[in-house]
Design a protein around this motif. Structure first.
Motif, PDB file in Angstrom:
ATOM      1  N   TYR A 168      48.029  38.259  43.542  1.00 22.34           N
ATOM      2  CA  TYR A 168      48.168  38.634  44.943  1.00 22.34           C
ATOM      3  C   TYR A 168      49.304  37.871  45.623  1.00 22.34           C
ATOM      4  CZ  TYR A 168      47.010  39.214  49.876  1.00 22.34           C
ATOM      5  OH  TYR A 168      47.076  39.468  51.227  1.00 22.34           O
ATOM      6  N   GLU A 169      49.551  36.636  45.213  1.00 21.05           N
ATOM      7  CA  GLU A 169      50.586  35.836  45.856  1.00 21.05           C
ATOM      8  C   GLU A 169      51.965  36.482  45.742  1.00 21.05           C
ATOM      9  OE1 GLU A 169      48.436  34.777  43.665  1.00 21.05           O
ATOM     10  OE2 GLU A 169      47.130  33.445  44.816  1.00 21.05           O
ATOM     11  N   THR A 197      54.485  40.936  48.452  1.00 19.27           N
ATOM     12  CA  THR A 197      55.118  40.886  49.768  1.00 19.27           C
ATOM     13  C   THR A 197      55.661  42.280  50.056  1.00 19.27           C
ATOM     14  OG1 THR A 197      57.308  40.323  48.894  1.00 19.27           O
ATOM     15  CG2 THR A 197      55.801  38.480  49.385  1.00 19.27           C
ATOM     16  N   GLY A 225      43.263  37.283  42.775  1.00 18.86           N
ATOM     17  CA  GLY A 225      43.547  36.746  44.099  1.00 18.86           C
ATOM     18  C   GLY A 225      43.411  37.728  45.240  1.00 18.86           C
ATOM     19  N   ARG A 230      41.650  37.335  48.754  1.00 15.17           N
ATOM     20  CA  ARG A 230      42.296  36.680  49.910  1.00 15.17           C
ATOM     21  C   ARG A 230      42.572  37.678  51.019  1.00 15.17           C
ATOM     22  NH1 ARG A 230      47.462  33.177  48.465  1.00 15.17           N
ATOM     23  NH2 ARG A 230      47.531  33.260  50.742  1.00 15.17           N
ATOM     24  N   ARG A 266      45.278  31.163  37.409  1.00 17.92           N
ATOM     25  CA  ARG A 266      46.697  30.927  37.676  1.00 17.92           C
ATOM     26  C   ARG A 266      47.123  29.552  37.174  1.00 17.92           C
ATOM     27  NH1 ARG A 266      48.973  30.942  43.743  1.00 17.92           N
ATOM     28  NH2 ARG A 266      47.977  28.902  43.723  1.00 17.92           N
TER      29      ARG A 266
END
Length: 244
Positions: free
Chosen positions: A56-57, A60, A127, A130, A186
């Protein structure tokens, strides 16, 4: 005049009433005809692909635009912002969950099954839970899940206020549990092996503790027993039994 993304977002929150979704954006340029049109569905599906592959990080709006071979401005014609995209992602995962007709005789197991299914949906995309933090359930699909869970609790005889807060607590625990597993994964992927140890190593570390930790040393086996999912099942059952 075409409805704005804000107007379409409001329409989604009103369960489909209001301005219609825009027509797929027409691709221009030499390769325009070979590219898939940009739609909300295409944006969401591509976002899931990024999260599944990179976590997920990595998601963008700029990264998403690159994957769709367009510019960020093209995305904002369909989604308001990253938070709007997050709502759509969580909503689609919630839409995958079948909700049973509330059964007073089986309400505990029904609620456990829903929690497990939501957990498994989140774990497919590292992720992604989040995206559910600090978000009110205003998307129709997340509302459907909340409505179903509330109905199960009420069918079990749980007092309405307790049912409302209990459902919120269960959701928060599921989100946190899935986030923790994604962080562990991760770290392992980044090579931080020393930060993520197995049970044998943890037992050795506990055994090496001084006598000022008597309970930790004595109950090391209990403290380190079970899989992550064993602990998940234990906690969810504990919370649901407490609501009763």
């Amino acid at each position: 005049m075409s409805p704005t993304p804000q107007e379409r977002r409001t329409a989604r929150h009103q369960l489909g009433t209001g301005p219609a979704a825009p027509k797929p954006a027409v691709r221009r340029g030499p390769s325009g005809g070979s590219k898939k049109p940009i739609t909300v569905d295409a944006i969401v599906s591509t976002a899931f692909g990024i999260v599944a592959a990179e976590g997920y990080e990595a998601l963008t709006m700029r990264r998403l635009a690159t994957a769709l071979e367009t510019g960020p401005a093209s995305l904002y014609a369909h989604v308001v912002n990253k938070e709007d995209l997050d709502e759509l992602l969580i909503g689609r995962l919630c839409a995958e969950i079948d909700l049973p007709a509330p059964d007073p005789a089986r309400w505990r197991q029904q609620l456990i099954d829903v929690c497990v299914r939501l957990r498994d949906e989140y774990l497919r995309y590292p992720g992604i839970s989040r995206a559910a933090f600090a978000a009110a359930p205003s998307n129709p699909d997340t509302l459907r899940l909340a409505e179903g869970m509330l109905g199960i609790l009420l069918a079990g005889g749980v007092e309405p206020q307790t049912a409302a807060w209990g459902m919120d607590s269960l959701m928060l625990y599921i989100n946190a549990y899935c986030l923790e597993l994604s962080l562990v994964s991760r770290r392992l992927g980044d090579g931080h092996v020393g930060w993520v140890v197995g049970r044998d190593e943890l037992m050795r570390r506990i055994d090496a503790l001084p006598a000022t930790f008597p309970n930790t040393k004595r109950y090391a086996a209990e403290l380190t027993s079970g899989t992550s999912h064993d602990r998940f099942d234990f906690t969810v059952r504990l919370m649901i039994d407490g609501l009763a």
